[in-house]
Motif scaffolding. Structure first.
Motif, PDB file in Angstrom:
ATOM      1  N   ARG A 454       0.829  -1.206   0.000  1.00  0.00           N
ATOM      2  CA  ARG A 454       0.000   0.000   0.000  1.00  0.00           C
ATOM      3  C   ARG A 454       0.869   1.264   0.000  1.00  0.00           C
ATOM      4  NH1 ARG A 454      -3.506  -3.729  -0.096  1.00  0.00           N
ATOM      5  NH2 ARG A 454      -2.823  -3.506  -2.255  1.00  0.00           N
ATOM      6  N   ALA A 455       1.972   1.247   0.725  1.00  0.00           N
ATOM      7  CA  ALA A 455       2.869   2.404   0.748  1.00  0.00           C
ATOM      8  C   ALA A 455       3.397   2.705  -0.650  1.00  0.00           C
ATOM      9  CB  ALA A 455       4.026   2.153   1.719  1.00  0.00           C
ATOM     10  N   LEU A 456       3.757   1.672  -1.401  1.00  0.00           N
ATOM     11  CA  LEU A 456       4.279   1.859  -2.748  1.00  0.00           C
ATOM     12  C   LEU A 456       3.181   2.263  -3.736  1.00  0.00           C
ATOM     13  CD1 LEU A 456       6.737  -1.156  -2.810  1.00  0.00           C
ATOM     14  CD2 LEU A 456       7.371   1.244  -3.083  1.00  0.00           C
ATOM     15  N   GLU A 457       1.975   1.728  -3.552  1.00  0.00           N
ATOM     16  CA  GLU A 457       0.872   2.096  -4.445  1.00  0.00           C
ATOM     17  C   GLU A 457       0.559   3.589  -4.366  1.00  0.00           C
ATOM     18  OE1 GLU A 457      -1.988  -1.855  -4.749  1.00  0.00           O
ATOM     19  OE2 GLU A 457      -2.246  -0.468  -3.088  1.00  0.00           O
ATOM     20  N   ASP A 475       8.191   3.472   5.185  1.00  0.00           N
ATOM     21  CA  ASP A 475       8.269   4.750   4.478  1.00  0.00           C
ATOM     22  C   ASP A 475       7.583   4.666   3.121  1.00  0.00           C
ATOM     23  OD1 ASP A 475      10.031   3.545   2.687  1.00  0.00           O
ATOM     24  OD2 ASP A 475      11.800   4.614   3.393  1.00  0.00           O
ATOM     25  N   HIS A 476       7.567   5.774   2.386  1.00  0.00           N
ATOM     26  CA  HIS A 476       6.821   5.818   1.124  1.00  0.00           C
ATOM     27  C   HIS A 476       7.457   4.960   0.042  1.00  0.00           C
ATOM     28  CE1 HIS A 476       9.986   8.780   0.386  1.00  0.00           C
ATOM     29  NE2 HIS A 476       9.738   8.682  -0.907  1.00  0.00           N
ATOM     30  N   LEU A 477       8.673   4.483   0.269  1.00  0.00           N
ATOM     31  CA  LEU A 477       9.335   3.569  -0.669  1.00  0.00           C
ATOM     32  C   LEU A 477       9.113   2.107  -0.306  1.00  0.00           C
ATOM     33  CD1 LEU A 477      12.706   5.496  -1.118  1.00  0.00           C
ATOM     34  CD2 LEU A 477      10.718   5.518  -2.630  1.00  0.00           C
ATOM     35  N   GLY A 478       8.262   1.853   0.681  1.00  0.00           N
ATOM     36  CA  GLY A 478       7.953   0.490   1.067  1.00  0.00           C
ATOM     37  C   GLY A 478       8.995  -0.143   1.966  1.00  0.00           C
ATOM     38  N   ARG A 479       9.903   0.650   2.527  1.00  0.00           N
ATOM     39  CA  ARG A 479      10.950   0.120   3.392  1.00  0.00           C
ATOM     40  C   ARG A 479      10.533   0.214   4.850  1.00  0.00           C
ATOM     41  NH1 ARG A 479      15.617   4.011   1.066  1.00  0.00           N
ATOM     42  NH2 ARG A 479      14.090   5.447   2.035  1.00  0.00           N
ATOM     43  N   VAL A 480      10.808  -0.842   5.611  1.00  0.00           N
ATOM     44  CA  VAL A 480      10.541  -0.829   7.052  1.00  0.00           C
ATOM     45  C   VAL A 480      11.687  -0.069   7.713  1.00  0.00           C
ATOM     46  CG1 VAL A 480      10.175  -2.199   9.120  1.00  0.00           C
ATOM     47  CG2 VAL A 480       9.308  -3.015   6.913  1.00  0.00           C
TER      48      VAL A 480
END
Length: 534
Positions: A454-457, A475-480
């Motif tokens: 969802r963060a990446l979408e 984060d907004h790049l999908g990284r924890v």
């Protein structure tokens, strides 16, 4: 490309008619289905030497998913008839889905006190029913196998996409374990901001078909075209333009993880006072700009709380520079109940609230004719009221936070509805969950992969506040970027960067949901069938 020949060695692969054929296609389908489940969140801790190929416990294994689905394609191509292909697809999907959400056994048996045989049977029945979608598209795929390879690939992708969409949308939907989630660590994840998770599932299906063509090729010359096509597909993912979002500043956030054991969470003599005491202390003492609790962190209605407890919370955040999002049930016997989040912040005249929209079947509402099943379990189940699809964001210190509860983050098209108006679109996504129902199983890791997708979408940070784990900041790049260990009572504090800007996926999904993918896939399937009959 040459037309598909049902009498070739490529077709005889896995049928038993070739000296090199596999003799047990059903067993192979089951094994491939289990591999597809494992690719969503690798279940085993292996020596460090295996980590360089992605075999990391709890992490998605993108190439394992591609390999598993390519085996299914080979099995379907090698089936003797559409009927045998349907059974092959059914066994594959039943193994995949039952293994993926096998943690339902824990919620029904350990906490629901349903007998072990009945709990196992319930998981298998659910998986088997949902596997009917895969069985149906497997039948359709084999029924038109006499086509050239380009059409075979396009046709399978369209069929697979329809099956995934049907499982995720029909009858409230349960798309848990969709193959797009296994690709979050892979080279095609950049496509999420353009086509969303189901679009990525379609791309994964295309890569799986190309892989199947390579594995089933009769010579290296025959393997070259699909191999090159796969390389081109992966290369295109690296040149996709990145989202053009911008930062909206930083917000200091604390996520609370109370670790209240599920078997005592609603116990008035143990879990309830423990939760009220621990969360009350944390909400009173923490100094972050925003404090977020898990789902039903306070497991009582406001009117059932100890004297002055609710009033003390309101006074705590009525002044100053702090706010809180607190999970709590709301309502009354006459008005009905909601699974809700309330927001406290200084200066507000009306209490902000979010009511869960997408309710869990058998958990928050009882489907017609299934009351007998829920009566077998010792779980306080009932019918909750449903909140609106789009509800106001919680606005605080320049950020707009869109809230979801539990498995609502599974439904990207519903979250996308918040992005229809760019000026009001959320800058952060927040999910409050109680995954204590599922014990030590991989539901926590799978839930985290969903949040990363969802963060990446949407090109937004995603905050997960859970009762027992995984409490994390994505984060907004999908990284924890920060996370708590599972099964500890602890607070996680982090500075989170908000984002604004609308991704291509958020733009079209906010207007039409998954409709474009449904229509496009149906047009492909109809076109192939019409060409077959002409």
């Amino acid at each position: 490309m040459a037309p598909f020949n049902p009498h070739s060695s490529e077709h005889r692969l896995f049928t038993g008619h070739s000296p090199h054929a596999r003799r047990w296609p059903t067993l192979l389908a089951v094994c491939a289905g289990c591999l597809q489940a494992a690719s969503l969140a690798w279940p085993w801790a292996l020596p460090e030497v295996f980590q360089f190929v992605g075999l990391i416990q709890g992490q998605a294994l993108w190439w394992g998913q591609i390999l598993a689905l390519s085996v299914l394609v080979l099995l379907l191509q090698g089936s003797d008839s559409p009927r045998s292909a349907a059974w092959c697809g059914w066994w594959f999907a039943t193994a995949w889905l039952a293994t993926t959400f096998g943690w339902l056994f824990t919620s029904m048996h350990t906490y629901g006190e349903l007998s072990a045989p009945l709990a196992v049977l319930a998981v298998l029945i659910l998986a088997g029913v949902l596997a009917a979608y895969t069985a149906g598209i497997s039948w359709c795929f084999r029924a038109v196998a006499l086509l050239n390879k380009a059409l075979i690939a396009i046709y399978f992708v369209a069929l697979w996409t329809l099956a995934e969409l049907a499982r995720g949308l029909v009858l409230t939907g349960f798309g848990w374990g969709a193959v797009g989630y296994a690709q979050v660590n892979g080279p095609m994840a950049a496509a999420l901001s353009w086509v969303g998770m189901y679009g990525l599932s379609a791309l994964a299906a295309l890569l799986a078909v190309l892989t199947a063509f390579v594995l089933g090729a009769r010579s290296w010359q025959a393997a070259v075209p699909p191999a090159l096509s796969g390389v081109v597909l992966l290369g295109l993912m690296h040149v996709l333009p990145a989202p053009q979002g911008v930062s909206t500043g930083s917000l200091n956030v604390t996520l609370l993880q109370g670790n209240i054991a599920q078997d005592e969470k609603f116990d008035q003599s143990s879990g309830v006072p423990k939760a009220l005491r621990w969360y009350g202390q944390q909400l009173a003492a923490n100094r972050s700009a925003l404090i977020i609790t898990p789902e039903t962190a306070l497991p009582l209605l406001p009117t059932q709380l100890p004297d002055a407890y609710w009033q003390a919370l309101q006074l705590r955040f009525d002044q100053g520079a702090q706010a809180a999002l607190v999970g709590i049930p709301l309502g009354s016997y006459t008005e009905g109940y909601t699974n809700s989040v309330v927001g406290f912040k200084p200066g507000q005249t009306d209490l902000w609230r979010y009511d869960k929209h997408h309710l869990v079947p058998f958990g928050e509402f009882i489907p017609p004719m299934f009351r007998w099943f829920t009566n077998l379990m010792n779980i306080p189940l009932g019918d909750f009221n449903r909140g609106a699809l789009v509800q106001p964001t919680f606005d605080w210190q320049g950020q707009r936070l869109a809230t979801s509860i539990c498995y609502e983050n599974l439904f990207g098209e519903e979250l996308a509805a918040q992005f229809a108006d760019a000026a009001k679109a959320p800058t952060m996504l927040v999910n409050l969950s109680n995954l204590g129902w599922f014990g030590e199983h991989l539901a926590m890791d799978q839930h985290l992969q969903i949040a990363r997708v969802r963060a990446l979408e949407f090109d937004r940070p995603f905050l997960l506040a859970t009762n027992t784990g995984r409490t994390a900041v994505v984060d907004h790049l999908g990284r924890v970027t920060a996370a708590l260990p599972n099964h500890v009572a602890q607070a996680l504090t982090a500075d989170v960067q908000g984002r604004e800007g609308i991704t291509p996926y958020a733009w079209w999904a906010s207007r039409w949901g998954q409709g474009p993918l449904v229509v496009l896939s149906l047009l492909v399937v109809m076109g192939v069938w019409l060409s077959r009959k002409s």
